[in-house]
Design a protein around this motif. Structure first.
Motif, PDB file in Angstrom:
ATOM      1  N   TYR A 169     -15.418  17.403   7.833  1.00 47.33           N
ATOM      2  CA  TYR A 169     -15.171  16.064   7.907  1.00 47.33           C
ATOM      3  C   TYR A 169     -14.329  15.550   6.751  1.00 47.33           C
ATOM      4  O   TYR A 169     -13.502  14.679   6.894  1.00 47.33           O
ATOM      5  CB  TYR A 169     -16.416  15.172   7.460  1.00 47.33           C
ATOM      6  CG  TYR A 169     -17.383  15.222   8.858  1.00 47.33           C
ATOM      7  CD1 TYR A 169     -16.720  14.521   9.750  1.00 47.33           C
ATOM      8  CD2 TYR A 169     -18.460  15.956   8.916  1.00 47.33           C
ATOM      9  CE1 TYR A 169     -17.825  14.509  11.066  1.00 47.33           C
ATOM     10  CE2 TYR A 169     -19.381  15.759   9.968  1.00 47.33           C
ATOM     11  CZ  TYR A 169     -19.098  15.255  11.071  1.00 47.33           C
ATOM     12  OH  TYR A 169     -19.496  15.223  12.324  1.00 47.33           O
ATOM     13  N   VAL A 212     -19.311  12.991   2.088  1.00 46.53           N
ATOM     14  CA  VAL A 212     -18.012  13.413   1.841  1.00 46.53           C
ATOM     15  C   VAL A 212     -17.079  12.584   1.120  1.00 46.53           C
ATOM     16  O   VAL A 212     -16.809  11.538   1.609  1.00 46.53           O
ATOM     17  CB  VAL A 212     -17.387  13.795   3.169  1.00 46.53           C
ATOM     18  CG1 VAL A 212     -15.984  14.293   3.106  1.00 46.53           C
ATOM     19  CG2 VAL A 212     -18.119  15.136   3.828  1.00 46.53           C
ATOM     20  N   GLU A 240     -26.001   6.645  12.834  1.00 48.75           N
ATOM     21  CA  GLU A 240     -24.951   6.810  14.180  1.00 48.75           C
ATOM     22  C   GLU A 240     -24.348   8.167  13.984  1.00 48.75           C
ATOM     23  O   GLU A 240     -23.522   8.585  13.371  1.00 48.75           O
ATOM     24  CB  GLU A 240     -24.123   5.763  14.125  1.00 48.75           C
ATOM     25  CG  GLU A 240     -23.189   5.744  15.444  1.00 48.75           C
ATOM     26  CD  GLU A 240     -22.058   4.513  15.497  1.00 48.75           C
ATOM     27  OE1 GLU A 240     -21.865   3.783  14.318  1.00 48.75           O
ATOM     28  OE2 GLU A 240     -21.370   4.662  16.374  1.00 48.75           O
ATOM     29  N   ASN A 295     -26.325  16.251  12.050  1.00 47.68           N
ATOM     30  CA  ASN A 295     -25.333  16.883  11.450  1.00 47.68           C
ATOM     31  C   ASN A 295     -26.213  17.958  10.222  1.00 47.68           C
ATOM     32  O   ASN A 295     -25.634  18.482   9.457  1.00 47.68           O
ATOM     33  CB  ASN A 295     -24.390  16.240  10.491  1.00 47.68           C
ATOM     34  CG  ASN A 295     -23.187  15.860  11.366  1.00 47.68           C
ATOM     35  OD1 ASN A 295     -22.225  16.254  11.451  1.00 47.68           O
ATOM     36  ND2 ASN A 295     -23.477  14.398  12.032  1.00 47.68           N
TER      37      ASN A 295
HETATM   38  C1  SAM Z   1     -20.459  12.232  13.510  1.00 42.46           C
HETATM   39  S1  SAM Z   1     -20.166  11.578  11.841  1.00 42.46           S
HETATM   40  C2  SAM Z   1     -20.564   9.984  12.159  1.00 42.46           C
HETATM   41  C3  SAM Z   1     -19.995   9.029  11.347  1.00 42.46           C
HETATM   42  C4  SAM Z   1     -20.128   7.602  11.812  1.00 42.46           C
HETATM   43  N1  SAM Z   1     -21.677   7.288  11.534  1.00 42.46           N
HETATM   44  C5  SAM Z   1     -19.723   7.306  13.106  1.00 42.46           C
HETATM   45  O1  SAM Z   1     -20.322   6.712  13.634  1.00 42.46           O
HETATM   46  O2  SAM Z   1     -18.569   7.673  13.565  1.00 42.46           O
HETATM   47  C6  SAM Z   1     -21.464  12.304  10.890  1.00 42.46           C
HETATM   48  C7  SAM Z   1     -21.201  11.790   9.410  1.00 42.46           C
HETATM   49  O3  SAM Z   1     -22.382  12.296   8.690  1.00 42.46           O
HETATM   50  C8  SAM Z   1     -21.934  12.620   7.265  1.00 42.46           C
HETATM   51  N2  SAM Z   1     -23.122  13.480   7.130  1.00 42.46           N
HETATM   52  C9  SAM Z   1     -23.568  14.527   7.135  1.00 42.46           C
HETATM   53  N3  SAM Z   1     -24.568  14.932   6.704  1.00 42.46           N
HETATM   54  C10 SAM Z   1     -24.883  13.840   5.862  1.00 42.46           C
HETATM   55  C11 SAM Z   1     -25.572  13.885   4.721  1.00 42.46           C
HETATM   56  N4  SAM Z   1     -26.858  14.825   4.408  1.00 42.46           N
HETATM   57  N5  SAM Z   1     -25.721  12.671   3.907  1.00 42.46           N
HETATM   58  C12 SAM Z   1     -24.732  12.027   4.283  1.00 42.46           C
HETATM   59  N6  SAM Z   1     -23.787  11.992   5.085  1.00 42.46           N
HETATM   60  C13 SAM Z   1     -23.828  13.015   5.975  1.00 42.46           C
HETATM   61  C14 SAM Z   1     -20.761  13.348   7.723  1.00 42.46           C
HETATM   62  O4  SAM Z   1     -20.104  13.624   6.467  1.00 42.46           O
HETATM   63  C15 SAM Z   1     -20.052  12.410   8.717  1.00 42.46           C
HETATM   64  O5  SAM Z   1     -19.223  11.459   8.131  1.00 42.46           O
END
Ligand code: SAM
Length: 271
Positions: A22, A85, A128, A133
């Motif tokens: 990311y 991130v 969302e 992840n």
């Molecule tokens: C598929 S993206 C979706 C982003 C946004 N919600 C969208 O709809 O486009 C997943 C996001 O979750 C974040 N993420 C993953 N694991 C996480 C965690 N443990 N805590 C916070 N954010 C996290 C990633 O950095 C990424 O930006």
């Protein structure tokens, strides 16, 4: 991360790889965290049905904030977006300048498995495509527990996450038309995708929420974009920016479901 203290090296390594992935995408524009931009508009539309003015709303894993900002452009509420991130939070703050907001938006670094908020501090929590992840089931359960903790009693958790059952149903239809199954995760793109077994997730969620208000599916979008579209362009590969996907979006905004198919759904939990 959160309460999961046994976390093995393999999981830690995967988490760093996800952060790295990311980080690299942080400056890829407003759809950086979702290449299927028509689907993302569908997601935003159906999430917004559950939002209103005067609320405190947390968006966990907000990515570059496009969805959070789209909601805040429509609703006069206090939004907080968190992501683990820092670079993506920086791009969310930059994107904020391009929106005319009705509500307020505060983007900050944070981890969904260890939320730095008081108990019962939000009316609504949105995820969302964030929990998919998390590369271990225990981390996903910890995130659900944390989300419930920071949600007020009577508040809603809008959980837009991956569904194994929806993926399998979609693949059953694809198979009828000799289309290859879509894998649970793809090596080059979303190798870390950890979709939920719905029965297991809904049974776990019962411990933390009083009721499941609805499951909103987007089967119509998936039927057109993942069945009709590939058949139409075969042997070429379907493209996210094809006109038919835009049509799929427009139809799905009016008629959301078709046969409960699709690798994601919106589960609305009430605390
Ligand atoms: C598929 S993206 C979706 C982003 C946004 N919600 C969208 O709809 O486009 C997943 C996001 O979750 C974040 N993420 C993953 N694991 C996480 C965690 N443990 N805590 C916070 N954010 C996290 C990633 O950095 C990424 O930006």
């Amino acid at each position: 991360m959160g309460e999961v203290d046994y976390m093995d090296d393999e999981i830690r390594k995967t988490i760093s790889e996800i952060q790295e992935y990311y980080k690299k995408r942080a400056n890829d524009g407003k759809y950086a965290t979702s290449p299927d931009f028509n689907l993302r508009e569908v997601e935003i539309h159906y999430l917004s049905q559950w939002l209103n003015d005067g609320k405190k709303i947390l968006d966990v894993g907000c990515g570059n904030g496009y969805s959070t900002l789209s909601h805040a452009a429509r609703f006069n509420s206090c939004f907080v977006g968190i992501d683990f991130v820092p670079e993506i939070i920086q791009s969310a703050n930059e994107l904020k300048n391009q929106f005319k907001l009705l509500g307020s938006v505060d983007f900050k670094n944070g981890d969904v498995t260890d939320l730095r908020f008081e108990n019962e501090s939000f009316d609504i929590v949105i995820s969302e495509r964030c929990l998919l992840n998390l590369p271990a089931k225990d981390l996903q359960w910890t995130a659900i527990k944390e989300i419930s903790r920071v949600l007020k009693k009577g508040g809603h958790y809008l959980m837009l996450e991956g569904s194994l059952q929806g993926l399998h149903k979609m693949n059953d239809i694809r198979e009828k038309f000799d289309l290859e199954p879509i894998p649970e995760a793809e090596k080059s793109y979303n190798w870390f995708s950890n979709k939920f077994d719905e029965d297991e997730m809904l049974s776990y969620s019962k411990q933390h929420f009083s009721s499941l208000e609805t499951i909103q599916r987007f089967g119509m979008y998936f039927f057109i974009s993942r069945v009709i579209h590939p058949l139409l362009v075969s042997p070429d590969q379907p493209k996210y920016d094809a006109r038919i996907n835009e049509i799929a979006k427009n139809i799905c905004l009016q008629i959301p479901d078709f046969e409960n198919i699709g690798h994601e759904a919106l589960y609305v939990h009430k605390k």
